[in-house]
Each structure stands twice: as C-alpha cells, then as structure tokens.
Scaffold this motif. Structure first.
Motif, mmCIF file in Angstrom:
data_model
loop_
_atom_site.group_PDB
_atom_site.id
_atom_site.type_symbol
_atom_site.label_atom_id
_atom_site.label_comp_id
_atom_site.label_asym_id
_atom_site.label_seq_id
_atom_site.Cartn_x
_atom_site.Cartn_y
_atom_site.Cartn_z
ATOM 1 N N THR A 186 -5.700 -12.646 35.224
ATOM 2 C CA THR A 186 -4.583 -11.935 34.591
ATOM 3 C C THR A 186 -3.629 -12.955 33.973
ATOM 4 N N SER A 187 -2.679 -12.449 33.177
ATOM 5 C CA SER A 187 -1.662 -13.371 32.666
ATOM 6 C C SER A 187 -0.316 -13.144 33.340
ATOM 7 N N GLY A 188 -0.313 -12.391 34.430
ATOM 8 C CA GLY A 188 0.933 -12.209 35.175
ATOM 9 C C GLY A 188 0.814 -11.071 36.168
ATOM 10 N N TRP A 189 1.809 -10.989 37.034
ATOM 11 C CA TRP A 189 1.866 -9.892 38.013
ATOM 12 C C TRP A 189 2.415 -8.647 37.324
ATOM 13 N N ASP A 190 1.846 -7.501 37.627
ATOM 14 C CA ASP A 190 2.377 -6.247 37.092
ATOM 15 C C ASP A 190 3.621 -5.858 37.884
ATOM 16 N N VAL A 191 4.739 -5.800 37.203
ATOM 17 C CA VAL A 191 5.951 -5.298 37.857
ATOM 18 C C VAL A 191 6.585 -4.276 36.932
ATOM 19 N N SER A 192 7.368 -3.384 37.493
ATOM 20 C CA SER A 192 8.006 -2.405 36.628
ATOM 21 C C SER A 192 9.491 -2.324 36.929
ATOM 22 N N VAL A 193 10.226 -1.915 35.913
ATOM 23 C CA VAL A 193 11.665 -1.696 36.053
ATOM 24 C C VAL A 193 11.865 -0.189 36.104
ATOM 25 N N ALA A 194 12.574 0.257 37.132
ATOM 26 C CA ALA A 194 12.700 1.702 37.367
ATOM 27 C C ALA A 194 13.753 2.341 36.463
ATOM 28 N N HIS A 195 13.635 3.640 36.326
ATOM 29 C CA HIS A 195 14.667 4.445 35.670
ATOM 30 C C HIS A 195 15.987 4.248 36.425
ATOM 31 N N PRO A 196 17.111 4.074 35.700
ATOM 32 C CA PRO A 196 18.371 3.799 36.405
ATOM 33 C C PRO A 196 18.810 4.892 37.373
#
Ligand code: ADP
Ligand code: MG
Length: 312
Positions: free
Chosen positions: A187-197
């Motif tokens: 992969t080219s990075g870890w999958d992370v997500s930013v949540a809805h505020p």
C-alpha cells in the motif's frame, strides 16, 4: 488520559511484532504516568498541587515539553494555552459540564494563562500562583504518540538486543488522533478517515496516511450539555469561554504533538482566521463545517490539499 488506545502492526516475525507493540504500549503508559491529571501521583498532578507554594523543579522530559508548549502558546497567540486548568474546572469540562457564575468565571480567568506562570527554561523550574493548573488535554495524547515513536526507533543500549524488523509498519489510534510509521505491505499508506463533525461514526474524508500524525478537534464529539445549552470542551483562553466554532478541524503534522496542539489552536481560531493562519505557515489543516446539507463543507489549507491531493 481517559481514552482508548488501539495499536496495529505489520511484521514478518511474531516475536518482533509483539516486542514492537510492547515498546509502543509501554511508552504510552509511561507518558500517561507522568502527564495524566486523572492520576493524583503523576508529575503534572504533583506540579498542579504545588501551585501557590513556590517553584517546582521539573524532570528533564517535562522541562523539554514545557519549552515546546511555551513556544506554541506564543506562536498561536494564546489560542492554545495549557495553563487553562482553572477554566476547565470552572466549566467542569472533565465532569458533567456547568455554566460558571460571572464571579466564578472572573476568578478562573485570573488564575489562567501562560503569562501568569513563571517558567525558567534554563533552570527547569515552574512556579504557578495558587489555584492555577496545567491542563494536558490538548497535548498529552500527541506527546504520548511522539514518545511511542521514539521508543521503537531509538537504538537502545540497555536491554536485550533488538529482534529485527523494528522499523516495520505500525499505527496507533488514540481516538481523535492517529500516528503511523511505515506503510502496510503493498500500500502507499494506512487507510484513515475523518468523521462527520456531528456524527462520529460517519466517515467523510478517506485519507491514505504514509507518515506522521493526524489530530482532530471537534465541537460536538465530546461536548457537554447544561439544560438547552451546549458547552464545547475547547475553550478560547482569551475570553475564558467555550470556542463557538461547532465543526471540526483536522491537522496533519510529522510530529504528533504539533498536530495535537495545532488542531486545538485552529479550532479556537475558527475556519476564517484559522485557514489564513495555517496557509501563512504551511500547515496542513482541513475544516469540516456542518450545515443544512447532509455532507459537510470541506475547507482545506494549501498544504493539506498538496499532501492529500488524491481526495480533492
Ligand atoms: P480532544 O481532547 O477531543 O482530543 P483537543 O486535543 O482539542 O481535543 O483537546 C481539548 C482539551 O484540551 C479539553 O478537553 C481541555 O482539557 C483542554 N483545552 C481546552 N481548550 C484548550 C485551549 N484553548 N488550549 C489548551 N488546552 C485546551
Ligand atoms: Mg489537541
């Protein structure tokens, strides 16, 4: 520090992976033991208890940390200020929340602010007036993540020889802040997500994180309510009241501590001032503004767009 830690690692050798997780976890625990104000015996708790009774001598690591905090307090012109313990207590931010009386608010303001303490960076002493205290909420997690990184990347002379592949990939998620090193194989990075505020479970931005740390400060995630009134858990130290921005801001920085401090400071500044401030300094930050539409409005700094161009 009142949070949950999730540690992940990739390894080809079980013993090396277990050793890495052990080192990371021990660094988090050691930082917690020194900084956490949830523990009466931590160095910071003892420092806070000594307010009003002369100067305290700091350990070298806490002294180092204080130098950095002093720098960030000045750099953000007090939008970030760790000497807000009296104010977080007045608003009961670590409890159920409370709206302080005018008198209580005035008293807490008189006991808050870095400019009211005396830090001697050369001698490593700190003196606080009675009633003042350091709140680690906006930097403790970032500091713990930086120390965890240092613990697995430093070559140590004590203890058994390293078991190999020590620089393999890992991720630590402290809830609201992640740090990574290396990337999962292929992969080219870890999958992370930013949540809805407003809805923590709903991912809005999906990012591939190859390095560094991502910290989020969000209005509604941990806000308290007193009757109909929402009390944000991030204060504007300059007026002693909860910052009125109610979206979220996420900062990427190579250093976790900087990401942590900056997300809090940019939350206090709000999107208008905050984006100008971040652009002027090349800081990678993204604001999410919740409005009437289901999807929040995304406003990113230039450095953030350049770093995560795939999502724009
Ligand atoms: P979270 O705790 O959700 O990760 P932050 O990193 O933004 O969010 O830290 C917020 C915490 O920091 C608050 O709960 C409080 O303890 C403390 N704090 C609140 N406002 C400030 C501020 N302006 N500067 C420094 N610390 C703050
Ligand atoms: Mg923070």
């Amino acid at each position: 520090m009142g949070t949950r830690a999730v540690l992940s690692t990739w390894t080809e050798r079980r013993d090396a992976g277990v050793e890495r997780l052990e080192r990371l976890l021990r660094a988090l625990e050691d930082t917690d033991a020194q900084l956490s104000t949830w523990r009466p015996d931590s160095e910071v708790s003892r420092l806070n208890a000594a307010a009003g009774s002369g100067a305290s001598v700091l350990s070298p690591s806490l002294c180092d940390l204080m130098r950095t905090l002093e720098h960030w307090t000045a750099e953000t012109r007090g939008a970030f200020d760790p000497a807000v313990g009296a104010l977080t207590a007045a608003w009961d931010l670590h409890g159920r929340g409370r709206v302080p009386s005018q008198a209580a608010l005035a008293a807490a303001r008189a006991r808050s602010g870095w400019h009211r303490l005396t830090f001697d960076a050369g001698r490593c002493t700190l003196r606080m007036p009675a009633g003042m205290s350091i709140d680690v909420g906006a930097f403790g997690k970032g500091e713990a993540l930086d120390r965890a990184r240092a613990a697995v990347h430093a070559t140590t002379s004590d203890g058994p020889p390293p078991t190999g592949d020590r620089h393999a990939a890992w991720l630590i998620d402290l809830g609201g802040q992640v740090a990574v090193s290396g990337v999962p194989p292929g992969t080219s990075g870890w999958d992370v997500s930013v949540a809805h505020p407003r809805r923590r479970e709903t991912p809005v931005l999906r990012l591939q994180l190859p390095s560094g740390s991502l910290a989020t400060s969000a209005g509604s995630e941990r806000d308290l309510r007193v009757g109909p009134r929402r009390i944000g858990h991030i204060l504007d130290p300059r007026n002693g009241r909860p910052a009125d921005f109610d979206g979220s801001v996420t900062v990427w920085h190579e250093r976790a501590r900087a990401a942590d401090v900056l997300s809090t400071a940019l939350f206090v500044m709000g999107p208008e001032k905050g984006l100008d401030w971040a652009d002027a300094r090349g800081i990678a930050a993204v604001y999410l503004l919740a409005g009437a539409a289901p999807a929040p409005v995304v406003r990113a700094s230039r450095a953030f767009r350049a770093r995560f161009d795939a999502i724009f």
